[in-house]
Motif scaffolding. Structure first.
Motif, PDB file in Angstrom:
ATOM      1  N   LEU A 141       0.514 -41.846 -25.257  1.00  0.00           N
ATOM      2  CA  LEU A 141       1.359 -40.943 -24.487  1.00  0.00           C
ATOM      3  C   LEU A 141       2.695 -41.584 -24.155  1.00  0.00           C
ATOM      4  O   LEU A 141       2.780 -42.788 -23.937  1.00  0.00           O
ATOM      5  N   GLN A 142       3.700 -40.753 -24.071  1.00  0.00           N
ATOM      6  CA  GLN A 142       5.039 -41.210 -23.735  1.00  0.00           C
ATOM      7  C   GLN A 142       5.406 -40.687 -22.357  1.00  0.00           C
ATOM      8  O   GLN A 142       4.868 -39.673 -21.911  1.00  0.00           O
ATOM      9  N   GLY A 143       6.313 -41.379 -21.707  1.00  0.00           N
ATOM     10  CA  GLY A 143       6.791 -40.918 -20.413  1.00  0.00           C
ATOM     11  C   GLY A 143       6.002 -41.494 -19.259  1.00  0.00           C
ATOM     12  O   GLY A 143       5.126 -42.338 -19.432  1.00  0.00           O
ATOM     13  N   PRO A 144       6.314 -40.995 -18.048  1.00  0.00           N
ATOM     14  CA  PRO A 144       5.691 -41.549 -16.843  1.00  0.00           C
ATOM     15  C   PRO A 144       4.228 -41.139 -16.686  1.00  0.00           C
ATOM     16  O   PRO A 144       3.785 -40.140 -17.248  1.00  0.00           O
ATOM     17  N   ASP A 145       3.511 -41.927 -15.910  1.00  0.00           N
ATOM     18  CA  ASP A 145       2.127 -41.639 -15.525  1.00  0.00           C
ATOM     19  C   ASP A 145       1.190 -41.429 -16.706  1.00  0.00           C
ATOM     20  O   ASP A 145       0.283 -40.587 -16.659  1.00  0.00           O
ATOM     21  N   ALA A 146       1.375 -42.198 -17.767  1.00  0.00           N
ATOM     22  CA  ALA A 146       0.544 -42.013 -18.967  1.00  0.00           C
ATOM     23  C   ALA A 146      -0.939 -42.188 -18.649  1.00  0.00           C
ATOM     24  O   ALA A 146      -1.776 -41.433 -19.157  1.00  0.00           O
ATOM     25  N   GLY A 147      -1.288 -43.172 -17.828  1.00  0.00           N
ATOM     26  CA  GLY A 147      -2.693 -43.398 -17.485  1.00  0.00           C
ATOM     27  C   GLY A 147      -3.297 -42.227 -16.739  1.00  0.00           C
ATOM     28  O   GLY A 147      -4.413 -41.780 -17.046  1.00  0.00           O
ATOM     29  N   LEU A 148      -2.576 -41.709 -15.762  1.00  0.00           N
ATOM     30  CA  LEU A 148      -3.060 -40.555 -15.009  1.00  0.00           C
ATOM     31  C   LEU A 148      -3.177 -39.331 -15.898  1.00  0.00           C
ATOM     32  O   LEU A 148      -4.182 -38.614 -15.869  1.00  0.00           O
ATOM     33  N   ARG A 149      -2.181 -39.109 -16.727  1.00  0.00           N
ATOM     34  CA  ARG A 149      -2.215 -37.951 -17.630  1.00  0.00           C
ATOM     35  C   ARG A 149      -3.376 -38.062 -18.609  1.00  0.00           C
ATOM     36  O   ARG A 149      -4.036 -37.052 -18.923  1.00  0.00           O
ATOM     37  N   ALA A 150      -3.650 -39.259 -19.099  1.00  0.00           N
ATOM     38  CA  ALA A 150      -4.786 -39.453 -20.011  1.00  0.00           C
ATOM     39  C   ALA A 150      -6.096 -39.142 -19.293  1.00  0.00           C
ATOM     40  O   ALA A 150      -6.974 -38.464 -19.843  1.00  0.00           O
ATOM     41  N   GLU A 151      -6.246 -39.622 -18.053  1.00  0.00           N
ATOM     42  CA  GLU A 151      -7.464 -39.341 -17.293  1.00  0.00           C
ATOM     43  C   GLU A 151      -7.628 -37.846 -17.039  1.00  0.00           C
ATOM     44  O   GLU A 151      -8.732 -37.308 -17.133  1.00  0.00           O
ATOM     45  N   LEU A 152      -6.528 -37.170 -16.717  1.00  0.00           N
ATOM     46  CA  LEU A 152      -6.601 -35.728 -16.481  1.00  0.00           C
ATOM     47  C   LEU A 152      -6.958 -34.958 -17.757  1.00  0.00           C
ATOM     48  O   LEU A 152      -7.780 -34.026 -17.723  1.00  0.00           O
ATOM     49  N   ALA A 153      -6.387 -35.356 -18.878  1.00  0.00           N
ATOM     50  CA  ALA A 153      -6.692 -34.689 -20.154  1.00  0.00           C
ATOM     51  C   ALA A 153      -8.159 -34.892 -20.526  1.00  0.00           C
ATOM     52  O   ALA A 153      -8.857 -33.929 -20.895  1.00  0.00           O
ATOM     53  N   VAL A 154      -8.637 -36.122 -20.412  1.00  0.00           N
ATOM     54  CA  VAL A 154     -10.035 -36.404 -20.752  1.00  0.00           C
ATOM     55  C   VAL A 154     -10.970 -35.713 -19.767  1.00  0.00           C
ATOM     56  O   VAL A 154     -11.999 -35.149 -20.160  1.00  0.00           O
ATOM     57  N   GLY A 155     -10.613 -35.702 -18.480  1.00  0.00           N
ATOM     58  CA  GLY A 155     -11.426 -35.007 -17.491  1.00  0.00           C
ATOM     59  C   GLY A 155     -11.519 -33.518 -17.781  1.00  0.00           C
ATOM     60  O   GLY A 155     -12.581 -32.900 -17.623  1.00  0.00           O
ATOM     61  N   THR A 156     -10.418 -32.941 -18.221  1.00  0.00           N
ATOM     62  CA  THR A 156     -10.407 -31.524 -18.583  1.00  0.00           C
ATOM     63  C   THR A 156     -11.354 -31.275 -19.759  1.00  0.00           C
ATOM     64  O   THR A 156     -12.119 -30.305 -19.758  1.00  0.00           O
ATOM     65  N   LEU A 157     -11.323 -32.153 -20.747  1.00  0.00           N
ATOM     66  CA  LEU A 157     -12.232 -32.027 -21.894  1.00  0.00           C
ATOM     67  C   LEU A 157     -13.684 -32.179 -21.479  1.00  0.00           C
ATOM     68  O   LEU A 157     -14.556 -31.454 -21.964  1.00  0.00           O
TER      69      LEU A 157
END
Length: 194
Positions: A141-157
Motif C-alpha cells: 500500500l502507498q500513502g499514510p496509515d498503510a498498516g491500519l488500512r491493511a488491517e481494515l481491509a483484511v478485517g473486512t474480508l
C-alpha cells in the motif's frame, strides 16, 4: 546431440497423486485445527480425515509439528490472495474468499478465527497471520496509515468469510459471486487505495 528426456506418464501421474495426497492431508489438518485444540489432534485423526495412513503423513511432512507448521503458515494463501494489481486487488480478494468457500468449502484465512482455542499454537497463528498477511499487504500500500488500512481491509474480508462460511448467511450464499463482488469489493478497495 543429446536426447531430450521427458518424464514418463507414470512419473507424472505419481507426482500429481502425491500433490493431491499432500493437499488432502493439509485440508484435513486445517479442518481439525479449526475445531480441535492442537494438543488433542493426532496424526491418526488427520490420516482418517484425509483418507490416508499415518505413515504417509510422516513420509510427506516428517511429523506432527512439521505438518502443523505448514498448516499454521499463511504464506501460500497470501500469495494467491494478493495476486492482482493494486487497483484491482479489492475485487480479486473478495472473489478469492468467495470462490475458496464455494470450491473448497474453506477460506484459508479464517484459520485465524480459531486461534483462541489453540493456546500457545494460537500465538503462532497470530504471528504468522500478522507477518504473512497483514504486514505483507501493508507493504504493497502507498500513502499514510498503510498498516491500519491493511488491517481494515483484511478485517473486512474476514467478516465476509465468517458470514459466508461460518454463519452461512442464506442471502449471501444464494447470491451470485459477481454480484457480491460488485457490492463488497468497493469497501475493501477503499482501504487499499483511498
Amino acid at each position: 546431440m543429446s536426447a531430450v528426456s521427458t518424464p514418463s506418464p507414470t512419473t507424472t501421474t505419481a507426482r500429481r497423486d502425491a500433490e493431491a495426497t499432500k493437499a488432502a492431508i493439509l485440508r484435513a489438518a486445517r479442518y481439525l485445527l479449526a475445531r480441535t485444540p492442537h494438543a488433542d489432534i493426532t496424526l491418526k485423526a488427520v490420516a482418517e480425515r484425509a483418507g490416508v495412513s499415518p505413515p504417509l503423513i510422516v513420509k510427506y511432512f516428517g511429523n506432527k509439528d512439521a505438518l502443523f507448521a505448514r498448516v499454521m503458515s499463511f504464506e501460500s494463501d497470501a500469495t494467491d490472495l494478493f495476486d492482482a494489481p493494486l487497483d484491482e486487488l479489492g475485487r480479486h480478494m473478495v472473489r478469492h474468499v468467495l470462490t475458496g468457500q464455494i470450491e473448497r468449502g474453506a477460506d484459508p484465512l479464517l484459520r485465524i478465527a480459531f486461534a483462541p482455542i489453540q493456546g500457545a499454537h494460537g500465538d503462532i497463528l497470530r504471528v504468522n497471520f500478522r507477518s504473512q498477511v497483514v504486514e505483507r499487504l501493508a507493504e504493497r500500500l502507498q500513502g499514510p496509515d498503510a498498516g491500519l488500512r491493511a488491517e481494515l481491509a483484511v478485517g473486512t474480508l474476514l467478516g465476509l468469510g465468517v458470514m459466508y462460511g461460518i454463519a452461512r448467511g442464506t442471502e449471501l450464499r444464494a447470491s451470485a459471486v459477481e454480484d457480491v463482488v460488485d457490492r463488497y469489493a468497493p469497501t475493501v478497495q477503499a482501504h487499499l487505495t483511498p
